[in-house]
Design an enzyme around this catalytic site. Sequence first.
Site, PDB file in Angstrom:
ATOM      1  CD  GLU A 232      -2.941   1.199   2.483  1.00 29.67           C
ATOM      2  OE1 GLU A 232      -3.737   2.135   2.287  1.00 29.67           O
ATOM      3  OE2 GLU A 232      -2.899   0.293   3.083  1.00 29.67           O
ATOM      4  CE  LYS A 248      -9.760  -0.051   6.048  1.00 26.55           C
ATOM      5  NZ  LYS A 248      -8.491  -0.969   6.073  1.00 26.55           N
TER       6      LYS A 248
END
Length: 428
Positions: A232, A248
């Site tokens: 990420e 997410k």
Amino acid sequence: MRVSIHKHIANPEQFKQQLLVWSQQFREVVFLDSNSYPQEYSSFDCLLAVDAFTSLKTDFENAFDDLKQYQTTTKDWLFGYLSYDLKNTVENLNSSNFDGLDFPDLFFFQPKKIYLLKENQLEIKYLFLCDDEVESDFEEIVQSQSDAYETLGKLNIQQRISKESYVEKITKMLNHIHIGDMYEANFCMEFFAENALINPLEKFQKLNEISQAPFSVFFKNNKQFLLSASPERYLKKVGETVISQPIKGTSKRFSDPVEDEISRQYLENDPKERAENIMITDLVRNDLSHTAQKGSVEVVELCKIYSFLQVHQMISTITSKIDPQYSPSDVLKTTFPMGSMTGAPKISVMKIIENLEETKRGLYSGAVGYFTPDGDFDFNVVIRSILYNQENQYVSFSVGSAITSLSIPEKEYEECLLKAKAMHEVLR
């Protein structure tokens, strides 16, 4: 001032490993590896920075102001990290949970020696005070070889929160959601081992091999280590453009292509996972707006599925144009901690999870990255990572998942174990 020298590298993958091995002699090391993962916003395949000329180490008090002064004074390359507990200087918050790692809240250094690799092209940037070492160092690097690793003893990895306690805590969080205290929260738990003797380089190489994540990091500050296989990006600045890519949504990879595609499509269409991602995308849009030119915040990708070796992930991309009145560190301060590791609304969530979690997060769910001399930057999110304090002989990794009104505590627990799999495997 720096001298800049260019080299052609015939075998970049081999050279990356040689760079990493060579770097171990230095007190300060940041090694960033994209693992050739295809991504639109990549500037380099690999960066190495070693040997501090100057450094900044501080606790959370006024940390972003200190960083702003350091960055504007040096106007040079800086490498380092922001720990999660800088939240306490951004908002009126505190952290009193247990901390077995004892890292500073913020650490950056101005390296004497930098290596930037893109495909076959290597750029070497040395401060003038050591520019006469470039060629001898390069010769040393290309002759570097990994030593045979000794086994340093078996680790007894423990879980800070039992399954029963985890389910109980998630049930409390669902109550907070139902009475309107929050919409979504990222709840984390720690795995740890005491009296731990590990070889950090060996463990990083194993973790990187089985994960091949685009934001992998080997970080060393004397006897403190981060071994990260992060997928990420937190935040990147290029010129006036700021890019955030929150994750997410997670689903398992399968060796069978049909099963794997079913898992990918399930993630893509799962209403709970999409709701999680959209809520955090909205939070990031709001965070970026604090330093953005009016009307410049834009969602470039929403809920796109990216596949990694261990898991499929749902990622959104949000961009903005920075208003010239704001500095690079202002952008970090007004968006930190990243929404994917907190939840919404941010301040309420951070208070609730601080009460329910049992470990101080520290560098976990913080960020590692760098500033360029002209104020650009790129930072990851510290997840899928092993933290090690060699002096305390304490090793730790944490995992978390997003809790929404649709969460089933047992399923969230299973997601945490899935995320912990690679770190468990490496440490075993």
